[in-house]
Motif scaffolding. Structure first.
Motif, PDB file in Angstrom:
ATOM      1  N   LYS A   1     -15.805  -7.853  -1.990  1.00  0.00           N
ATOM      2  CA  LYS A   1     -14.928  -7.412  -2.941  1.00  0.00           C
ATOM      3  C   LYS A   1     -14.180  -8.555  -3.705  1.00  0.00           C
ATOM      4  CE  LYS A   1     -10.854  -6.255  -1.493  1.00  0.00           C
ATOM      5  NZ  LYS A   1      -9.951  -7.289  -2.044  1.00  0.00           N
ATOM      6  N   LYS A   2     -14.229  -8.580  -4.929  1.00  0.00           N
ATOM      7  CA  LYS A   2     -13.330  -9.880  -5.727  1.00  0.00           C
ATOM      8  C   LYS A   2     -11.908  -9.850  -5.581  1.00  0.00           C
ATOM      9  CE  LYS A   2     -13.465 -11.930 -10.011  1.00  0.00           C
ATOM     10  NZ  LYS A   2     -13.868 -12.006 -11.564  1.00  0.00           N
ATOM     11  N   ALA A   3     -11.235 -10.920  -5.454  1.00  0.00           N
ATOM     12  CA  ALA A   3      -9.992 -10.911  -5.524  1.00  0.00           C
ATOM     13  C   ALA A   3      -9.339 -10.944  -6.892  1.00  0.00           C
ATOM     14  CB  ALA A   3      -9.285 -12.367  -4.747  1.00  0.00           C
ATOM     15  N   THR A   4      -8.230 -10.032  -6.917  1.00  0.00           N
ATOM     16  CA  THR A   4      -7.641  -9.821  -8.315  1.00  0.00           C
ATOM     17  C   THR A   4      -6.213  -9.762  -8.400  1.00  0.00           C
ATOM     18  OG1 THR A   4      -7.324  -8.350 -10.000  1.00  0.00           O
ATOM     19  CG2 THR A   4      -8.063  -7.383  -8.120  1.00  0.00           C
ATOM     20  N   LEU A   5      -5.360 -10.412  -9.235  1.00  0.00           N
ATOM     21  CA  LEU A   5      -3.874 -10.164  -9.186  1.00  0.00           C
ATOM     22  C   LEU A   5      -3.527  -8.752  -9.436  1.00  0.00           C
ATOM     23  CD1 LEU A   5      -3.337 -12.777 -12.225  1.00  0.00           C
ATOM     24  CD2 LEU A   5      -2.912 -13.042  -9.945  1.00  0.00           C
ATOM     25  N   TRP A   6      -4.370  -7.825  -9.476  1.00  0.00           N
ATOM     26  CA  TRP A   6      -3.972  -6.198  -9.570  1.00  0.00           C
ATOM     27  C   TRP A   6      -4.550  -5.644  -8.379  1.00  0.00           C
ATOM     28  CZ3 TRP A   6      -0.610  -7.632 -12.814  1.00  0.00           C
ATOM     29  CH2 TRP A   6      -0.792  -8.557 -14.001  1.00  0.00           C
ATOM     30  N   SER A   7      -4.767  -6.210  -7.440  1.00  0.00           N
ATOM     31  CA  SER A   7      -5.391  -5.880  -6.065  1.00  0.00           C
ATOM     32  C   SER A   7      -4.630  -4.516  -5.595  1.00  0.00           C
ATOM     33  CB  SER A   7      -5.398  -6.889  -5.000  1.00  0.00           C
ATOM     34  OG  SER A   7      -5.914  -5.991  -3.511  1.00  0.00           O
ATOM     35  N   GLU A   8      -5.303  -3.333  -5.410  1.00  0.00           N
ATOM     36  CA  GLU A   8      -4.707  -2.297  -4.942  1.00  0.00           C
ATOM     37  C   GLU A   8      -4.610  -2.013  -3.425  1.00  0.00           C
ATOM     38  OE1 GLU A   8      -6.582   0.901  -6.560  1.00  0.00           O
ATOM     39  OE2 GLU A   8      -6.073   0.679  -8.754  1.00  0.00           O
ATOM     40  N   SER A   9      -5.312  -3.184  -2.908  1.00  0.00           N
ATOM     41  CA  SER A   9      -5.328  -3.109  -1.211  1.00  0.00           C
ATOM     42  C   SER A   9      -4.193  -3.039  -0.575  1.00  0.00           C
ATOM     43  CB  SER A   9      -6.014  -4.412  -0.897  1.00  0.00           C
ATOM     44  OG  SER A   9      -7.510  -4.541  -1.565  1.00  0.00           O
ATOM     45  N   ARG A  10      -4.175  -2.229   0.495  1.00  0.00           N
ATOM     46  CA  ARG A  10      -3.085  -2.330   1.411  1.00  0.00           C
ATOM     47  C   ARG A  10      -3.357  -2.780   2.805  1.00  0.00           C
ATOM     48  NH1 ARG A  10       0.605   0.841  -1.040  1.00  0.00           N
ATOM     49  NH2 ARG A  10      -0.196   2.578  -2.323  1.00  0.00           N
ATOM     50  N   ARG A  11      -2.581  -3.228   3.592  1.00  0.00           N
ATOM     51  CA  ARG A  11      -2.995  -4.187   4.823  1.00  0.00           C
ATOM     52  C   ARG A  11      -3.902  -3.295   5.783  1.00  0.00           C
ATOM     53  NH1 ARG A  11       2.747  -5.447   6.484  1.00  0.00           N
ATOM     54  NH2 ARG A  11       1.780  -5.928   8.589  1.00  0.00           N
TER      55      ARG A  11
ATOM     56  N   ASP B   1       4.220  -0.492   3.859  1.00  0.00           N
ATOM     57  CA  ASP B   1       2.739  -0.289   3.586  1.00  0.00           C
ATOM     58  C   ASP B   1       2.351  -0.297   2.085  1.00  0.00           C
ATOM     59  OD1 ASP B   1       0.031  -0.544   4.080  1.00  0.00           O
ATOM     60  OD2 ASP B   1      -0.083   1.521   4.317  1.00  0.00           O
ATOM     61  N   LEU B   2       2.892  -1.641   1.437  1.00  0.00           N
ATOM     62  CA  LEU B   2       2.833  -1.814  -0.004  1.00  0.00           C
ATOM     63  C   LEU B   2       1.611  -2.574  -0.397  1.00  0.00           C
ATOM     64  CD1 LEU B   2       6.304  -2.731  -1.152  1.00  0.00           C
ATOM     65  CD2 LEU B   2       5.303  -0.548  -0.923  1.00  0.00           C
ATOM     66  N   SER B   3       1.109  -2.355  -1.603  1.00  0.00           N
ATOM     67  CA  SER B   3      -0.358  -2.991  -2.078  1.00  0.00           C
ATOM     68  C   SER B   3      -0.143  -4.557  -2.255  1.00  0.00           C
ATOM     69  CB  SER B   3      -0.720  -2.425  -3.174  1.00  0.00           C
ATOM     70  OG  SER B   3       0.305  -3.069  -4.327  1.00  0.00           O
ATOM     71  N   ALA B   4      -1.042  -5.123  -2.273  1.00  0.00           N
ATOM     72  CA  ALA B   4      -1.063  -6.568  -2.018  1.00  0.00           C
ATOM     73  C   ALA B   4      -0.691  -7.112  -3.435  1.00  0.00           C
ATOM     74  CB  ALA B   4      -2.574  -7.079  -2.095  1.00  0.00           C
ATOM     75  N   ALA B   5      -0.862  -6.409  -4.557  1.00  0.00           N
ATOM     76  CA  ALA B   5      -0.433  -6.945  -6.024  1.00  0.00           C
ATOM     77  C   ALA B   5       1.250  -6.802  -5.837  1.00  0.00           C
ATOM     78  CB  ALA B   5      -0.945  -6.189  -6.986  1.00  0.00           C
TER      79      ALA B   5
END
Length: 487
Positions: free
Chosen positions: A4-14, A198-202
């Motif tokens: 997965k590519k890092a992005t300023l708008w990452s939807e990932s959660r921990r 549990d907020l997103s990375a972005a």
């Protein structure tokens, strides 16, 4: 599977781990099968989680400028935060409309909800009584500098093998609400798997106003002038950066927008409160603007003059006319500053998105914004009533911290934070500490933990408890403390 590519708008959660991850995945799948939420983006979920959280509700009883004011129209920290969130969404939309390809992300599902979320959250870590509360907490640690970072107690001659580092000391002696906000939403809110809200990375990346640790704090650089995260959240910050591609010292582009809107809110709206309280009239503020060489020809000054003329011609009663004028002034000033902020962001977009070092806040050199801040400083922050309340609040926080410190350290087992308290007063104080804060401290304090790390966790628990209080709770508790027998 590709990485997965890092992005300023990452939807990932921990991530969860092991059985917890499997249970979480199963639960999520079950929810998704019965209740499709595709209309609500990850970032809209972030905003909703914040909106309904306890720390946001507590902001209704935290000071903006006027502590515990009788006038319901005067702002609290909650109304301020909602206004910053709304301004941030508006400014982000204005920028995106003027430069459609600038963000490379969907306006409605990504940009707006992130700005809403970080605007709402930006002051969550502030203690009672605003910035004076932060200063009082810092002074409490400074006054105990000779022993609290290096030995078991003030009276003990037993020193730690390793003194708490100078950098980590700054987290306490220069206590700030910004890193406490990150800790609050990622650690301290109750969650089945210890993930806070549990907020997103972005969203978390954009929430990080000062993207540096205490070690890299640099007062000469505006974006690095304060501690941005505590050592306890370093692992979370590393995860955020892995997901978004940001590095130490690099601000998320949306953070600049939120910061500007905080400036707009407390420059215009603090002056708005000054007028509502009758300390200065709309005509007084307009007259001062007209006397400023840099502002006398500003377009908004002429607009305000014309609006005031229309109000006077309508022959309203004095109080109605005043309120209408305040509304006009607020609207025209807000439009002027948002327009200036949008243009400045676009003009500096290349530097912002390339994370150039040393960028100034986008309203740092605004004549209008700086004028309004000076008005607020003269009429609000220097008001005797405000200064008196701040002095009372500072004394209350000092005594409350000593009260809770005794409850933290007066226990039977040093390596067990939950062990029995040894005095009646300590038992009473300990009963008031939030159970989720105790759980987080217990995670860090175990049998065999080095003394300096135990002390760090104890101090972290103290700041967690005190910074989470509301103004009313702290004043009531202070009164209860003073009523306790001295022994």
């Amino acid at each position: 599977m590709s990485e997965k590519k890092a992005t300023l708008w990452s939807e990932s959660r921990r991530p969860r781990s092991g059985q917890e991850k499997a249970q979480s995945t199963a639960t999520t799948a079950a929810v998704d099968d019965s209740d499709k939420l595709s209309w609500r983006s990850v970032f809209q979920q972030d905003y909703d989680r914040l909106l309904f959280s306890t720390p946001v509700r507590r902001l209704s009883d935290k000071t903006q400028v006027w502590p515990m004011d009788d006038n319901d129209g005067v702002r609290t920290r909650l109304t301020h935060s909602h206004e910053v969130a709304n301004l941030a969404r508006s400014l982000g939309s204005r920028i995106a409309t003027q430069e459609a390809t600038l963000f490379d992300a969907d306006l409605n599902h990504v940009i707006q909800p992130i700005l809403w979320a970080i605007g709402l959250a930006h002051d969550l870590g502030n203690p009672p009584f605003g910035h004076q509360g932060e200063a009082a907490m810092g002074r409490w640690f400074e006054d105990r500098d000779s022993w609290i970072f290096s030995q078991a107690s003030e009276d003990s001659e037993v020193c730690f093998l390793e003194r708490i580092s100078v950098e980590q000391q700054l987290e306490f002696t220069k206590f700030d609400g910004n890193p406490q906000t990150l800790r609050l939403v990622t650690r301290l809110q109750t969650h089945a798997y210890g993930l806070g809200l549990d907020l997103s990375a972005a969203t978390l990346a954009a929430m990080l106003k000062y993207p540096v640790s205490a070690k890299n704090r640099n007062k000469k650089k505006p974006a690095h002038k304060k501690v941005g995260y505590f050592e306890t959240e370093r692992d979370i910050v590393e995860w955020i950066r892995n997901e978004t591609g940001l590095k130490e010292g690099q601000r998320h582009p949306l953070t600049w927008i939120m910061e500007a809107c905080d400036d707009v809110a407390y420059s215009i709206l603090d002056v708005d409160d000054v007028m509502k309280k009758g300390i200065a009239s709309p005509e007084d503020i307009l007259s001062q603007m007209g006397a400023e060489e840099a502002l006398k020809n500003h377009a908004c000054v002429e607009k305000i003059k014309n609006a005031f003329g229309r109000v006077d011609a309508a022959k309203h009663s004095v109080f109605v006319a005043r309120d209408i004028k305040i509304g006009y002034m607020r609207a025209y000033l807000m439009e002027a500053l948002l327009d200036e902020a949008a243009n400045n962001f676009i003009d500096n977009a290349k530097d912002i998105f390339s994370f150039k070092d040393g960028i100034l806040p986008i309203l740092e050199e605004s004549d209008l914004c700086n004028f309004l801040k000076e008005v607020a400083k003269d009429h609000a922050f220097s008001n005797p009533g405000v200064l008196k309340s701040e002095a009372i609040g500072a004394q209350a926080i000092t005594e409350i911290m000593s009260f809770f410190w005794a409850s933290i350290v007066n226990r039977e087992e040093v390596g067990d934070i939950k062990s029995r308290r040894t005095t009646a007063a300590s038992k009473f104080a300990w009963s008031l500490v939030s159970p989720n804060y105790i759980e987080e401290a217990a995670r860090c304090i175990k049998e065999g933990t080095p003394p300096q790390r135990i002390r760090y966790a104890e101090m972290r628990l103290l700041t967690d408890m005190v910074s989470g209080m509301t103004d009313s709770f702290s004043m009531k508790l202070w009164s209860d403390i003073q009523a306790l027998p001295k022994c």
